[in-house]
Scaffold this motif. Structure first.
Motif, PDB file in Angstrom:
ATOM      1  N   ILE A 175       5.241  -5.605  -5.970  1.00 43.71           N
ATOM      2  CA  ILE A 175       4.503  -6.558  -5.119  1.00 43.71           C
ATOM      3  C   ILE A 175       4.859  -6.305  -3.654  1.00 43.71           C
ATOM      4  O   ILE A 175       5.921  -5.781  -3.353  1.00 43.71           O
ATOM      5  CB  ILE A 175       4.805  -8.046  -5.461  1.00 43.71           C
ATOM      6  N   ASP A 176       3.916  -6.705  -2.813  1.00 44.23           N
ATOM      7  CA  ASP A 176       4.142  -6.607  -1.375  1.00 44.23           C
ATOM      8  C   ASP A 176       5.039  -7.769  -0.957  1.00 44.23           C
ATOM      9  O   ASP A 176       4.769  -8.918  -1.297  1.00 44.23           O
ATOM     10  CB  ASP A 176       2.788  -6.670  -0.673  1.00 44.23           C
ATOM     11  N   LEU A 177       6.097  -7.465  -0.253  1.00 40.46           N
ATOM     12  CA  LEU A 177       7.053  -8.509   0.147  1.00 40.46           C
ATOM     13  C   LEU A 177       6.389  -9.569   1.035  1.00 40.46           C
ATOM     14  O   LEU A 177       6.666 -10.752   0.919  1.00 40.46           O
ATOM     15  CB  LEU A 177       8.224  -7.853   0.896  1.00 40.46           C
ATOM     16  N   ARG A 178       5.496  -9.142   1.918  1.00 42.53           N
ATOM     17  CA  ARG A 178       4.885 -10.068   2.874  1.00 42.53           C
ATOM     18  C   ARG A 178       3.738 -10.865   2.246  1.00 42.53           C
ATOM     19  O   ARG A 178       3.746 -12.082   2.253  1.00 42.53           O
ATOM     20  CB  ARG A 178       4.372  -9.270   4.082  1.00 42.53           C
ATOM     21  N   SER A 179       2.783 -10.136   1.648  1.00 39.74           N
ATOM     22  CA  SER A 179       1.566 -10.820   1.176  1.00 39.74           C
ATOM     23  C   SER A 179       1.586 -11.137  -0.316  1.00 39.74           C
ATOM     24  O   SER A 179       0.662 -11.789  -0.808  1.00 39.74           O
ATOM     25  CB  SER A 179       0.352  -9.942   1.482  1.00 39.74           C
ATOM     26  N   ASP A 208       4.482  -2.551   5.578  1.00 40.62           N
ATOM     27  CA  ASP A 208       4.876  -3.539   4.558  1.00 40.62           C
ATOM     28  C   ASP A 208       5.903  -2.931   3.598  1.00 40.62           C
ATOM     29  O   ASP A 208       5.858  -1.736   3.307  1.00 40.62           O
ATOM     30  CB  ASP A 208       3.654  -3.975   3.732  1.00 40.62           C
ATOM     31  N   THR A 209       6.776  -3.798   3.098  1.00 42.35           N
ATOM     32  CA  THR A 209       7.780  -3.338   2.133  1.00 42.35           C
ATOM     33  C   THR A 209       7.352  -3.740   0.724  1.00 42.35           C
ATOM     34  O   THR A 209       6.833  -4.842   0.524  1.00 42.35           O
ATOM     35  CB  THR A 209       9.142  -3.973   2.463  1.00 42.35           C
ATOM     36  N   LEU A 210       7.574  -2.848  -0.229  1.00 48.03           N
ATOM     37  CA  LEU A 210       7.231  -3.150  -1.626  1.00 48.03           C
ATOM     38  C   LEU A 210       8.498  -3.335  -2.457  1.00 48.03           C
ATOM     39  O   LEU A 210       9.477  -2.608  -2.282  1.00 48.03           O
ATOM     40  CB  LEU A 210       6.393  -2.030  -2.224  1.00 48.03           C
ATOM     41  N   VAL A 228       4.990   0.963   3.074  1.00 50.92           N
ATOM     42  CA  VAL A 228       3.597   1.434   3.172  1.00 50.92           C
ATOM     43  C   VAL A 228       3.459   2.276   4.440  1.00 50.92           C
ATOM     44  O   VAL A 228       3.820   1.823   5.521  1.00 50.92           O
ATOM     45  CB  VAL A 228       2.620   0.243   3.222  1.00 50.92           C
ATOM     46  N   ILE A 229       2.972   3.514   4.276  1.00 55.55           N
ATOM     47  CA  ILE A 229       2.822   4.351   5.473  1.00 55.55           C
ATOM     48  C   ILE A 229       1.352   4.674   5.775  1.00 55.55           C
ATOM     49  O   ILE A 229       1.035   5.147   6.851  1.00 55.55           O
ATOM     50  CB  ILE A 229       3.639   5.664   5.375  1.00 55.55           C
ATOM     51  N   LYS A 230       0.472   4.411   4.806  1.00 55.67           N
ATOM     52  CA  LYS A 230      -0.944   4.700   5.052  1.00 55.67           C
ATOM     53  C   LYS A 230      -1.800   3.805   4.160  1.00 55.67           C
ATOM     54  O   LYS A 230      -1.496   3.660   2.967  1.00 55.67           O
ATOM     55  CB  LYS A 230      -1.203   6.177   4.709  1.00 55.67           C
ATOM     56  N   ILE A 244       2.862   5.288  -0.172  1.00 58.31           N
ATOM     57  CA  ILE A 244       4.189   4.671  -0.043  1.00 58.31           C
ATOM     58  C   ILE A 244       5.248   5.739   0.181  1.00 58.31           C
ATOM     59  O   ILE A 244       5.274   6.749  -0.526  1.00 58.31           O
ATOM     60  CB  ILE A 244       4.568   3.939  -1.363  1.00 58.31           C
ATOM     61  N   GLN A 245       6.119   5.475   1.102  1.00 57.01           N
ATOM     62  CA  GLN A 245       7.288   6.350   1.237  1.00 57.01           C
ATOM     63  C   GLN A 245       8.475   5.633   0.608  1.00 57.01           C
ATOM     64  O   GLN A 245       8.877   4.568   1.088  1.00 57.01           O
ATOM     65  CB  GLN A 245       7.585   6.635   2.708  1.00 57.01           C
ATOM     66  N   PRO A 246       9.015   6.173  -0.484  1.00 58.25           N
ATOM     67  CA  PRO A 246      10.143   5.477  -1.123  1.00 58.25           C
ATOM     68  C   PRO A 246      11.372   5.478  -0.214  1.00 58.25           C
ATOM     69  O   PRO A 246      11.516   6.369   0.618  1.00 58.25           O
ATOM     70  CB  PRO A 246      10.412   6.280  -2.385  1.00 58.25           C
TER      71      PRO A 246
END
Lengths: 315, 161
Positions: A175-179, A208-210, A228-230, A244-246
């Motif tokens: 999940i997206d931490l923010r949304s 955003d962080t996942l 999230v990078i793109k 996503i860039q891990p």
């Protein structure tokens, strides 16, 4: 330029050697789940890993000074963040107890060193030096200091294989931490991972962080995965294409942590050792809870026991 | 002497594939160093070397991969066998023929690997060929040219026709 000869000479020793080895390969592929290769894996790892370490060390040495100053800065920031998190954690614990929620688990971590890496183009996996002797079992989550790495897919007595996120068989619910938008983290042989199954026009932004969502039961909730990078949206598709860039770097990984069962310091189940503490609670309360199992005991900050009844009990 | 050197080089190439290939990757494309080495050995020293080096290189790649154990073993074995057979048919005077055969081998390897692992739709399959396999062939071929010229400078690895 070209000699006139048959490519395959069926009477040669090479041909029959080839057939034999091919059959062995096919047998290995079809019986891969039943093969016990613990010792062979350990020998291969012992042969390859020192060499890998040397190559990695040589390559990393060039960027060591820059990395060192970056890490010092990062440590200072993380120390501040940890202090802030400790306060938030304490507040969160108290609030959860007030609301009657099951308290969050603290993770038990087993540190392991990586003794082998699989260079497969489609399936990057790791071999770590902990096995079922160290209470490591299949499907346990594996993390690094930076974030989620993968899960255990095979264990021997002293080593285990980790299916990393860079594997076409790896799927992680996130999940997206923010949304709080959910999706699945996959890898399709690209440099980065993708956050798939996210409907068009969802609230996902670059940066955003996942986190792991906890769905599926393998990965505990709340482990950092990547950034999230793109974000790409095409009207022809029904889902967004999110790159996503891990947080972990596969090439630089040297040690990981296996998450075994979580421990919970505030939620205590009734056992013989807890009888004394339970008897300290006043007698009326004890009579009230005696007829039911729908309660739990928690301990407040000053170590005093507290009985929490679940709301649907009619007494 | 030659056999020992080839075995040591095989282990070094597998280690390089694991640790160096991701670092020198370009737009997410990693060169296939192991295949370059198998091709070199099979094309230079023939079928026997091709078979054994192909098999054991594949084994070292697969040993840490229980999900597809045996896949690289089989594929590299076949490549070693076929390329080893071609040694008898082609002289190595023309490096371009070698490079063309290498490019075709890598393309076939990529296609067969994807077919065996089939987890894609046909569209994604062709997308993968165009987006990853073709650039991989171009990149690996350049690395192959450099490595071949380096390996051919080692006296023990020079063959006479």
């Amino acid at each position: 330029m070209v000699k006139k000869q048959r490519i395959i000479n069926m009477s040669s020793l090479n041909f029959w050697g080839f057939i034999l080895l091919l059959l062995l390969s096919i047998f290995s592929y079809s019986a891969k789940e039943n093969l016990k290769l613990g010792i062979v894996k350990n020998i291969s790892a012992a042969m390859l890993f020192p060499l890998e370490k040397t190559i990695n060390f040589t390559v990393n040495t060039f960027s060591l000074h820059k990395k060192n100053s970056e890490l010092r800065k990062e440590i200072a920031l993380i120390s501040l963040e940890i202090q802030r998190c400790e306060n938030i954690k304490r507040e969160n614990k108290i609030l959860r107890e007030l609301y009657g929620f099951k308290p969050m688990m603290d993770f038990n971590l087993i540190p392991c060193e990586i003794i082998g890496k699989n260079p497969g183009l489609y399936n990057k996996s790791l071999i770590i030096d902990g096995g079922f002797e160290d209470n490591i079992d299949k499907n346990m989550a594996v993390i690094s200091a930076d974030g989620l790495v993968g899960k255990i897919i095979e264990t021997t007595q002293k080593s285990s294989e980790v299916l990393t996120l860079y594997n076409i068989n790896s799927f992680v619910s996130a999940i997206d931490l923010r949304s709080r938008v959910p999706g699945i983290i996959k890898w399709k042989r690209e440099r980065f991972l993708i956050f798939d199954d996210v409907p068009l026009h969802s609230d996902i932004k670059v940066g955003d962080t996942l986190l792991t969502s906890g769905m599926g039961g393998v990965f505990p909730k709340g482990i950092f995965i990547g950034k999230v990078i793109k974000v790409q949206e095409s009207p022809k598709e029904i889902v967004m294409r999110i790159t996503i860039q891990p947080f972990f770097d596969f090439n630089l990984l040297e040690e990981v942590f296996v998450i075994t069962e979580g421990t919970n310091t505030s939620l205590i189940s009734l056992s013989k050792t807890d009888t004394v503490r339970v008897s300290m609670i006043n007698l009326d309360m004890f009579k009230k809870i005696k007829e039911t199992q729908n309660f739990y005991i928690s301990f407040s900050e000053n170590k005093k026991p507290k009985i929490n009844l679940l709301k649907n009990i009619n007494h | 002497m030659r056999l020992i050197l080839i075995i040591i080089l095989m282990i070094i190439f597998v280690a390089l594939q694991i640790s160096l290939a991701p670092i020198i990757s370009v737009i997410g494309i990693e060169p296939n160093l192991i295949l370059i080495f198998i091709f070199f050995v099979a094309f230079s020293f023939g079928q026997t070397y091709g078979i054994w080096i192909g098999f054991f290189s594949g084994f070292l790649c697969d040993i840490f991969n229980s999900t597809h154990f045996g896949l690289n073993m089989g594929l590299f074995l076949i490549i070693g066998f076929i390329i080893g057979s071609l040694k008898e048919r082609f002289y190595k005077e023309n490096i371009f023929i070698e490079i063309i055969i290498f490019a075709i081998t890598l393309l076939l390897y990529e296609i067969i690997y994807m077919l065996l692992l089939w987890q894609f739709s046909i569209g994604v399959f062709f997308f993968n060929i165009l987006r990853y396999s073709i650039p991989n062939i171009c990149y690996s071929t350049i690395i192959c040219l450099i490595l071949f010229s380096l390996l051919r400078k080692v006296p023990v690895l020079v063959t006479r026709h």
